[in-house]
Design a protein around this motif. Structure first.
Motif, PDB file in Angstrom:
ATOM      1  N   UNK A  30       0.924  -0.993  -0.057  1.00  0.00           N
ATOM      2  CA  UNK A  30      -0.009  -0.106   0.088  1.00  0.00           C
ATOM      3  C   UNK A  30       0.870   1.321   0.079  1.00  0.00           C
ATOM      4  N   UNK A  31       0.234   2.342  -0.179  1.00  0.00           N
ATOM      5  CA  UNK A  31       0.897   3.752  -0.258  1.00  0.00           C
ATOM      6  C   UNK A  31       1.502   3.908   1.118  1.00  0.00           C
ATOM      7  N   UNK A  32       2.723   4.268   1.341  1.00  0.00           N
ATOM      8  CA  UNK A  32       3.256   4.807   2.580  1.00  0.00           C
ATOM      9  C   UNK A  32       2.427   5.537   3.400  1.00  0.00           C
ATOM     10  N   UNK A  33       2.102   5.655   4.752  1.00  0.00           N
ATOM     11  CA  UNK A  33       1.345   6.517   5.394  1.00  0.00           C
ATOM     12  C   UNK A  33       2.226   7.552   6.036  1.00  0.00           C
ATOM     13  N   UNK A  34       3.476   7.656   6.204  1.00  0.00           N
ATOM     14  CA  UNK A  34       4.201   8.574   7.047  1.00  0.00           C
ATOM     15  C   UNK A  34       3.944   9.866   6.485  1.00  0.00           C
ATOM     16  N   UNK A  35       3.768  10.061   5.222  1.00  0.00           N
ATOM     17  CA  UNK A  35       3.741  11.433   4.903  1.00  0.00           C
ATOM     18  C   UNK A  35       2.558  12.330   5.219  1.00  0.00           C
ATOM     19  N   UNK A  36       1.523  11.628   5.499  1.00  0.00           N
ATOM     20  CA  UNK A  36       0.210  12.221   5.702  1.00  0.00           C
ATOM     21  C   UNK A  36      -0.476  11.769   7.069  1.00  0.00           C
ATOM     22  N   UNK A  37      -0.194  10.872   7.569  1.00  0.00           N
ATOM     23  CA  UNK A  37      -1.018  10.514   9.201  1.00  0.00           C
ATOM     24  C   UNK A  37      -0.021  11.320  10.204  1.00  0.00           C
ATOM     25  N   UNK A  38      -0.712  12.105  10.732  1.00  0.00           N
ATOM     26  CA  UNK A  38      -0.268  13.056  11.849  1.00  0.00           C
ATOM     27  C   UNK A  38      -0.003  12.232  13.188  1.00  0.00           C
ATOM     28  N   UNK A  39      -1.063  11.591  13.467  1.00  0.00           N
ATOM     29  CA  UNK A  39      -1.212  10.571  14.898  1.00  0.00           C
ATOM     30  C   UNK A  39      -2.320   9.527  14.676  1.00  0.00           C
ATOM     31  N   UNK A  40      -1.840   8.483  15.463  1.00  0.00           N
ATOM     32  CA  UNK A  40      -2.754   7.393  15.362  1.00  0.00           C
ATOM     33  C   UNK A  40      -2.550   6.705  16.781  1.00  0.00           C
ATOM     34  N   UNK A  41      -3.844   6.978  17.511  1.00  0.00           N
ATOM     35  CA  UNK A  41      -3.775   6.532  18.952  1.00  0.00           C
ATOM     36  C   UNK A  41      -4.868   5.418  19.114  1.00  0.00           C
ATOM     37  N   UNK A  42      -4.967   4.410  20.320  1.00  0.00           N
ATOM     38  CA  UNK A  42      -5.738   3.669  20.666  1.00  0.00           C
ATOM     39  C   UNK A  42      -6.198   4.267  22.105  1.00  0.00           C
ATOM     40  N   UNK A  43      -7.494   4.371  22.406  1.00  0.00           N
ATOM     41  CA  UNK A  43      -7.920   4.953  23.562  1.00  0.00           C
ATOM     42  C   UNK A  43      -8.863   3.726  24.401  1.00  0.00           C
ATOM     43  N   UNK A  44      -8.411   3.195  25.484  1.00  0.00           N
ATOM     44  CA  UNK A  44      -9.248   2.388  26.242  1.00  0.00           C
ATOM     45  C   UNK A  44      -9.595   3.181  27.688  1.00  0.00           C
ATOM     46  N   UNK A  45     -10.879   3.192  27.778  1.00  0.00           N
ATOM     47  CA  UNK A  45     -11.471   3.639  29.175  1.00  0.00           C
ATOM     48  C   UNK A  45     -10.919   5.331  29.471  1.00  0.00           C
ATOM     49  N   UNK A  46     -10.531   5.906  28.262  1.00  0.00           N
ATOM     50  CA  UNK A  46      -9.903   7.463  28.142  1.00  0.00           C
ATOM     51  C   UNK A  46      -8.827   7.491  28.359  1.00  0.00           C
ATOM     52  N   UNK A  47      -8.008   6.372  28.285  1.00  0.00           N
ATOM     53  CA  UNK A  47      -6.451   6.551  28.216  1.00  0.00           C
ATOM     54  C   UNK A  47      -6.091   5.905  27.255  1.00  0.00           C
ATOM     55  N   UNK A  48      -4.903   6.431  26.683  1.00  0.00           N
ATOM     56  CA  UNK A  48      -4.086   6.064  25.381  1.00  0.00           C
ATOM     57  C   UNK A  48      -3.218   5.070  25.803  1.00  0.00           C
TER      58      UNK A  48
END
Length: 365
Positions: A30-48
């Motif tokens: 797939x196309x590389x994501x680093x150029x346009x993805x600013x941040x990606x986080x997983x949140x469980x019970x309000x905490x990353x």
């Protein structure tokens, strides 16, 4: 932050059927994501959760746990770049097209179990003098895809960053625990707060223009006010259409926005209504200022015409005598009298003086 593409291979798996009927898994680049993805986080019970995630790994983690959500932020992705994320999160192709090309009006749309919201961002452009600037309001866009276990935000413009919004939410786990709807509220609240800041800055500029318009012996070009009015209309196009989407949310437009979050949206709607009223007032005030400037220009022109008319009248007196004595008649009074010429000059000066005194008394000179 290292590129996301360096943490996990950017591949998806396509299932193919072999000769023996067994499904085999083949990697697909797939196309590389680093150029346009600013941040990606997983949140469980309000905490990353700690660590860095790709969008595939993040949503897999959330759905395996059966709780929490993913928040992925993108900045000006192309259609090719956003395709993989759209497939992973099940985003509607029409909404994806709007997110890529931008230039949308603020709106709220529902696609199956996903909400798509567009907000116009504004930024006040600093300048030395509000009467000489060419651009005061700079606009951008923030689009948000909201599902039950994800939020995908797409930004367009240099000033529309959401880093501070994410940080504030992460510092408030109780609010973040409300899910993707809390993120949408935080984004809307951030955008409307920026409207308030821009409105206050523009109000100061309009005060300066108003003072200059009504100050004595000042010359204000109407074009300068037209520039300000154009910027106000730009701000209005960002503010006014957003009222309807926020009202739809507060009225329970989608079950993706729970009741406890809708109450927060009511506060945002109140702030936006206040901004809308002030923007409408600015527009009316600028219209009044344009009329005042045009009236001053008309008065100045009338004054100039009076002065020109007065000077023309003064010049008419010697012109009249010169015209009469320029005729070639044999018999004209005082032609051979040695005091005729001085007397004529005295009469001309006397008449011009009387006219000038009368014009000054009437305010024409």
């Amino acid at each position: 932050m290292p590129p996301l593409s360096s943490l996990r291979p950017a591949i998806s798996r396509a299932r193919l059927t072999g000769r023996n009927g067994q499904a085999t898994v083949m990697p697909r680049l797939r196309v590389p994501m680093s150029a346009y993805v600013v941040d990606c986080g997983v949140y469980i019970d309000g905490r990353r959760l700690p660590g860095r995630w790709t969008h595939d790994a993040a949503i897999d983690e959330v759905r395996e746990r059966g709780e929490g959500f993913v928040w992925i932020g993108l900045h000006e992705p192309t259609e090719e770049q956003i395709t993989g994320i759209a497939e992973t999160f099940g985003l509607h192709e029409l909404a994806v097209e709007d997110a890529v090309h931008a230039h949308n009006r603020p709106k709220l749309e529902r696609y199956d179990d996903t909400l798509f919201m567009v907000l116009k961002t504004v930024c006040y452009v600093g300048h030395a003098e509000p009467t000489t600037t060419n651009e005061i309001v700079e606009t951008g866009e923030v689009q948000a895809f909201v599902g039950r276990d994800f939020v995908v935000t797409v930004r367009h413009g240099k000033h529309s960053g959401l880093h501070d919004v994410r940080r504030r939410l992460e510092d408030d786990p109780e609010q973040l625990a409300l899910g993707p709807a809390a993120v949408l509220h935080a984004i809307a609240d951030h955008v409307v707060d920026s409207y308030l800041e821009v409105v206050e800055a523009i109000e100061d500029d309009i005060d300066v223009i108003e003072a200059e318009v009504f100050a004595p012996r000042t010359t204000m070009d109407p074009e300068q006010i037209y520039v300000m009015k154009r910027e106000i209309l730009e701000l209005r196009r960002a503010v006014m259409p957003l009222l309807k989407p926020l009202r739809k949310i507060t009225e329970g437009y989608s079950s993706l926005i729970p009741h406890e979050v809708r109450s927060y949206f009511r506060d945002v709607e109140d702030h936006l209504s206040s901004v809308a009223e002030r923007v409408a007032g600015f527009n009316e005030l600028l219209t009044t200022l344009v009329d005042a400037v045009l009236a001053k220009v008309s008065m100045r022109q009338n004054t100039d015409m009076r002065k020109i008319t007065a000077y023309a009248a003064l010049i008419t007196v010697p012109t009249m005598f010169a015209g009469i004595y320029g005729m070639n008649f044999d018999f004209m009074p005082e032609l051979h009298w040695k005091f005729g010429y001085p007397l004529l000059i005295v009469v001309i000066l006397l008449l011009c003086g009387l006219l000038a005194r009368n014009f000054r008394k009437n305010g024409w000179l």
